[in-house]
Design a protein around this motif. Structure first.
Motif, mmCIF file in Angstrom:
data_model
loop_
_atom_site.group_PDB
_atom_site.id
_atom_site.type_symbol
_atom_site.label_atom_id
_atom_site.label_comp_id
_atom_site.label_asym_id
_atom_site.label_seq_id
_atom_site.Cartn_x
_atom_site.Cartn_y
_atom_site.Cartn_z
ATOM 1 N N ARG A 53 0.749 29.262 22.482
ATOM 2 C CA ARG A 53 0.493 30.575 23.075
ATOM 3 C C ARG A 53 0.978 31.691 22.140
ATOM 4 O O ARG A 53 2.073 31.636 21.608
ATOM 5 C CB ARG A 53 1.202 30.679 24.418
ATOM 6 N N CYS A 54 0.134 32.707 21.985
ATOM 7 C CA CYS A 54 0.494 33.892 21.223
ATOM 8 C C CYS A 54 1.530 34.670 22.033
ATOM 9 O O CYS A 54 1.274 35.018 23.188
ATOM 10 C CB CYS A 54 -0.742 34.752 20.950
ATOM 11 N N THR A 55 2.665 34.941 21.431
ATOM 12 C CA THR A 55 3.735 35.648 22.146
ATOM 13 C C THR A 55 3.432 37.134 22.325
ATOM 14 O O THR A 55 4.064 37.788 23.144
ATOM 15 C CB THR A 55 5.078 35.484 21.412
ATOM 16 N N LEU A 56 2.451 37.649 21.586
ATOM 17 C CA LEU A 56 2.123 39.063 21.689
ATOM 18 C C LEU A 56 1.059 39.368 22.735
ATOM 19 O O LEU A 56 1.120 40.382 23.411
ATOM 20 C CB LEU A 56 1.694 39.608 20.324
ATOM 21 N N CYS A 57 0.057 38.495 22.880
ATOM 22 C CA CYS A 57 -1.026 38.792 23.827
ATOM 23 C C CYS A 57 -1.254 37.694 24.861
ATOM 24 O O CYS A 57 -2.022 37.871 25.801
ATOM 25 C CB CYS A 57 -2.335 39.071 23.076
ATOM 26 N N ASN A 61 -4.070 28.657 22.287
ATOM 27 C CA ASN A 61 -4.819 27.939 21.263
ATOM 28 C C ASN A 61 -4.471 26.470 21.351
ATOM 29 O O ASN A 61 -3.351 26.108 21.713
ATOM 30 C CB ASN A 61 -4.451 28.467 19.870
ATOM 31 N N ARG A 62 -5.417 25.616 20.989
ATOM 32 C CA ARG A 62 -5.185 24.174 21.054
ATOM 33 C C ARG A 62 -4.436 23.635 19.851
ATOM 34 O O ARG A 62 -4.000 22.501 19.855
ATOM 35 C CB ARG A 62 -6.509 23.435 21.190
ATOM 36 N N SER A 63 -4.294 24.432 18.800
ATOM 37 C CA SER A 63 -3.576 23.959 17.619
ATOM 38 C C SER A 63 -2.740 25.090 17.035
ATOM 39 O O SER A 63 -3.032 26.276 17.248
ATOM 40 C CB SER A 63 -4.558 23.448 16.558
ATOM 41 N N ALA A 64 -1.728 24.701 16.276
ATOM 42 C CA ALA A 64 -0.906 25.694 15.600
ATOM 43 C C ALA A 64 -1.755 26.462 14.589
ATOM 44 O O ALA A 64 -1.582 27.669 14.406
ATOM 45 C CB ALA A 64 0.278 25.015 14.917
ATOM 46 N N ASP A 65 -2.693 25.777 13.952
ATOM 47 C CA ASP A 65 -3.575 26.447 12.987
ATOM 48 C C ASP A 65 -4.467 27.464 13.693
ATOM 49 O O ASP A 65 -4.719 28.546 13.170
ATOM 50 C CB ASP A 65 -4.409 25.415 12.235
ATOM 51 N N GLY A 66 -4.949 27.131 14.879
ATOM 52 C CA GLY A 66 -5.754 28.071 15.655
ATOM 53 C C GLY A 66 -4.958 29.318 16.013
ATOM 54 O O GLY A 66 -5.483 30.438 15.963
ATOM 55 N N LEU A 67 -3.694 29.139 16.349
ATOM 56 C CA LEU A 67 -2.833 30.280 16.651
ATOM 57 C C LEU A 67 -2.627 31.124 15.395
ATOM 58 O O LEU A 67 -2.701 32.352 15.450
ATOM 59 C CB LEU A 67 -1.484 29.809 17.200
ATOM 60 N N ARG A 68 -2.428 30.483 14.252
ATOM 61 C CA ARG A 68 -2.264 31.216 12.992
ATOM 62 C C ARG A 68 -3.511 32.037 12.688
ATOM 63 O O ARG A 68 -3.422 33.224 12.339
ATOM 64 C CB ARG A 68 -1.984 30.232 11.854
ATOM 65 N N ARG A 69 -4.697 31.439 12.842
ATOM 66 C CA ARG A 69 -5.957 32.158 12.590
ATOM 67 C C ARG A 69 -6.110 33.338 13.561
ATOM 68 O O ARG A 69 -6.552 34.416 13.170
ATOM 69 C CB ARG A 69 -7.153 31.214 12.703
ATOM 70 N N HIS A 70 -5.735 33.140 14.815
ATOM 71 C CA HIS A 70 -5.784 34.206 15.813
ATOM 72 C C HIS A 70 -4.913 35.384 15.373
ATOM 73 O O HIS A 70 -5.338 36.546 15.441
ATOM 74 C CB HIS A 70 -5.340 33.687 17.177
ATOM 75 N N ARG A 71 -3.692 35.087 14.931
ATOM 76 C CA ARG A 71 -2.767 36.153 14.537
ATOM 77 C C ARG A 71 -3.305 36.929 13.329
ATOM 78 O O ARG A 71 -3.176 38.148 13.268
ATOM 79 C CB ARG A 71 -1.403 35.573 14.225
#
Length: 76
Positions: A53-57, A61-71
């Motif tokens: 989960r993005c701590t800002l919004c 995301n299903r993966s840490a890489d997906g969260l990184r791309r989102h950020r």
């Protein structure tokens, strides 16, 4: 909460060895490859309990890489 052993058993039940080959297959989508890659694929793509989960919004995301791309994409 699901124990690590239960999670491993659930992942194992979602993959099978390819007949006459050395690879493994995801029984959900048909992706194939080495056993460890398919186990990681199942956990990141098909297991809903594994979320980053993005701590800002709050976007999940299903993966840490997906969260990184989102950020990167959203300039978080």
């Amino acid at each position: 909460s699901t124990s690590e052993r239960e999670l491993d058993e659930q992942i194992s039940s979602m993959m099978r060895k390819e007949d006459g080959k050395t690879g493994w297959v995801c029984q959900v989508c048909g992706k194939n490859g080495p056993k460890s890659n398919i186990a990681q694929h199942i956990e990141s793509m098909h297991m809903e309990r594994v979320l980053y989960r993005c701590t800002l919004c709050g976007k999940r995301n299903r993966s840490a890489d997906g969260l990184r791309r989102h950020r990167i994409k959203t300039f978080h």
